[in-house]
Scaffold this motif. Structure first.
Motif, PDB file in Angstrom:
ATOM      1  N   MET A   1       2.237   6.705  -6.937  1.00 33.61           N
ATOM      2  CA  MET A   1       1.182   7.574  -7.457  1.00 33.61           C
ATOM      3  C   MET A   1       1.334   9.018  -6.977  1.00 33.61           C
ATOM      4  N   SER A   2       2.356   9.279  -6.152  1.00 32.00           N
ATOM      5  CA  SER A   2       2.530  10.612  -5.545  1.00 32.00           C
ATOM      6  C   SER A   2       1.229  11.081  -4.901  1.00 32.00           C
ATOM      7  N   ASP A   3       0.573  10.152  -4.212  1.00 32.50           N
ATOM      8  CA  ASP A   3      -0.725  10.411  -3.591  1.00 32.50           C
ATOM      9  C   ASP A   3      -0.509  11.142  -2.261  1.00 32.50           C
ATOM     10  N   THR A   4      -0.512  12.449  -2.303  1.00 32.80           N
ATOM     11  CA  THR A   4      -0.230  13.252  -1.107  1.00 32.80           C
ATOM     12  C   THR A   4      -1.226  12.985   0.009  1.00 32.80           C
ATOM     13  N   GLU A   5      -2.502  12.997  -0.319  1.00 31.05           N
ATOM     14  CA  GLU A   5      -3.523  12.774   0.698  1.00 31.05           C
ATOM     15  C   GLU A   5      -3.426  11.362   1.269  1.00 31.05           C
ATOM     16  N   GLY A   6      -3.234  10.391   0.382  1.00 36.90           N
ATOM     17  CA  GLY A   6      -3.125   9.005   0.832  1.00 36.90           C
ATOM     18  C   GLY A   6      -1.922   8.785   1.746  1.00 36.90           C
TER      19      GLY A   6
ATOM     20  N   ASN B   1      -2.613  10.415   5.174  1.00 33.43           N
ATOM     21  CA  ASN B   1      -3.526   9.599   5.969  1.00 33.43           C
ATOM     22  C   ASN B   1      -2.837   8.346   6.505  1.00 33.43           C
ATOM     23  N   PHE B   2      -1.981   7.736   5.692  1.00 36.89           N
ATOM     24  CA  PHE B   2      -1.238   6.536   6.089  1.00 36.89           C
ATOM     25  C   PHE B   2      -0.358   6.853   7.301  1.00 36.89           C
TER      26      PHE B   2
ATOM     27  N   THR C   1       0.837  -1.205   0.000  1.00 38.28           N
ATOM     28  CA  THR C   1       0.000   0.000   0.000  1.00 38.28           C
ATOM     29  C   THR C   1       0.868   1.249   0.000  1.00 38.28           C
ATOM     30  N   LEU C   2       1.882   1.278   0.832  1.00 33.27           N
ATOM     31  CA  LEU C   2       2.784   2.427   0.910  1.00 33.27           C
ATOM     32  C   LEU C   2       3.526   2.636  -0.406  1.00 33.27           C
TER      33      LEU C   2
END
Length: 286
Positions: free
Chosen positions: A264-269, A272-273, A257-258
């Motif tokens: 994806m450069s998922d800032t919000e994700g 939250n992680f 997941t990390l």
């Protein structure tokens, strides 16, 4: 009289002078004997207390009036149980401090019968041996007991009370589980942290030799337990391998997941992680 690990004897006696917890000495009378396979010779464990000793030979200690005995090394428990069995009183209770319970129960119950009641204090460090003992080692630490037999049977209640009183005297917080529940739980909260710390050290050491020299506190904190004795942990990993493999599978899921969030450069994700982990860790007692 109680025969206990040297570390527990130290904790029970020293705790009384610093807290309101009743010691084994005061609660049971007659003092205690601390057993350590690493001890080179018999001698007084705590200067000034004439009833408490550290011994390297268990047979004479048990014969002198046993109530609770605590062998500590998983691989040696069966051998030690056979040595002490002929000397146990009819009302004796034998417990352990090992970090796996299904294997230990399978080994010891055929030898010791109903007098065995498993225990596991969730305390200690990467250090081992008598020198690692300290008075507050078990203070407010979780201690898991794994009683066997019908919960309402008088003999089961009596054995459980004796072992509970022993750990109460060291200041521990007591939990009860089945051996199977215990091994599943500690695979996540004890065994998984150790193997991941070892894997982290191995990862760093596979890089240029100088890399570890610039490591700071975060690396040191995350890898401290990797210094634990390899021979002790080898037994633990092999005897609880199925539960540890299941825990590793869950850990792999989190790493995947990390990795995905990073790709994806998922800032919000990512936030939250990290935030979820931070909040959960802040709730940890001790």
């Amino acid at each position: 009289m109680f025969i206990v690990t040297a570390a527990l004897l130290s904790a029970c006696e020293r705790t009384s002078s610093r807290t309101n917890v009743t010691t084994g000495q005061n609660r049971y009378g007659g003092g205690a004997i601390g057993f350590s396979g690493a001890a080179k010779q018999d001698g007084r464990l705590i200067e000034g207390n004439r009833s408490s000793y550290i011994t390297h030979g268990i047979e004479g200690s048990v014969e002198s009036s046993p109530r609770i005995s605590q062998p500590s090394e998983t691989a040696a428990m069966g051998r030690l149980a056979r040595k002490i069995r002929p000397f146990l009183d009819v009302d004796a209770v034998v417990t352990d401090v090992g970090s796996i319970k299904v294997f230990v129960t399978r080994e010891l119950v055929p030898i010791l019968g109903d007098c065995f009641l498993g225990g596991h204090p969730m305390a200690g460090s990467e250090r081992s041996g008598l020198e690692a003992a300290r008075w507050d080692l078990f203070l407010q630490a979780p201690c898991i007991l794994t009683p066997l037999g019908p919960a309402h049977h008088p003999a089961v209640i009596s054995r459980l009370e004796k072992v509970r009183d022993l750990w109460d005297s060291a200041g521990a917080r007591i939990f009860e589980m089945t051996p199977e529940q215990h091994d599943t739980a500690v695979a996540f909260v004890s065994h998984l942290p150790h193997v991941t710390a070892a894997a982290l050290v191995s990862t760093i050491c596979s890089q240029p030799p100088s890399l570890q020299e610039i490591a700071g506190g975060g690396y040191r904190d995350a890898t401290r337990i990797a210094q634990g004795a390899a021979d002790l942990w080898l037994d633990v990993l092999l005897e609880n391998r199925e539960a540890i493999l299941a825990a590793l599978s869950h850990y792999d899921d989190q790493l995947r997941t990390l990795s995905h969030l990073l790709k994806m450069s998922d800032t919000e994700g990512l936030y939250n992680f990290l935030e979820k982990a931070s909040v959960a860790r802040s709730l940890l007692k001790n």
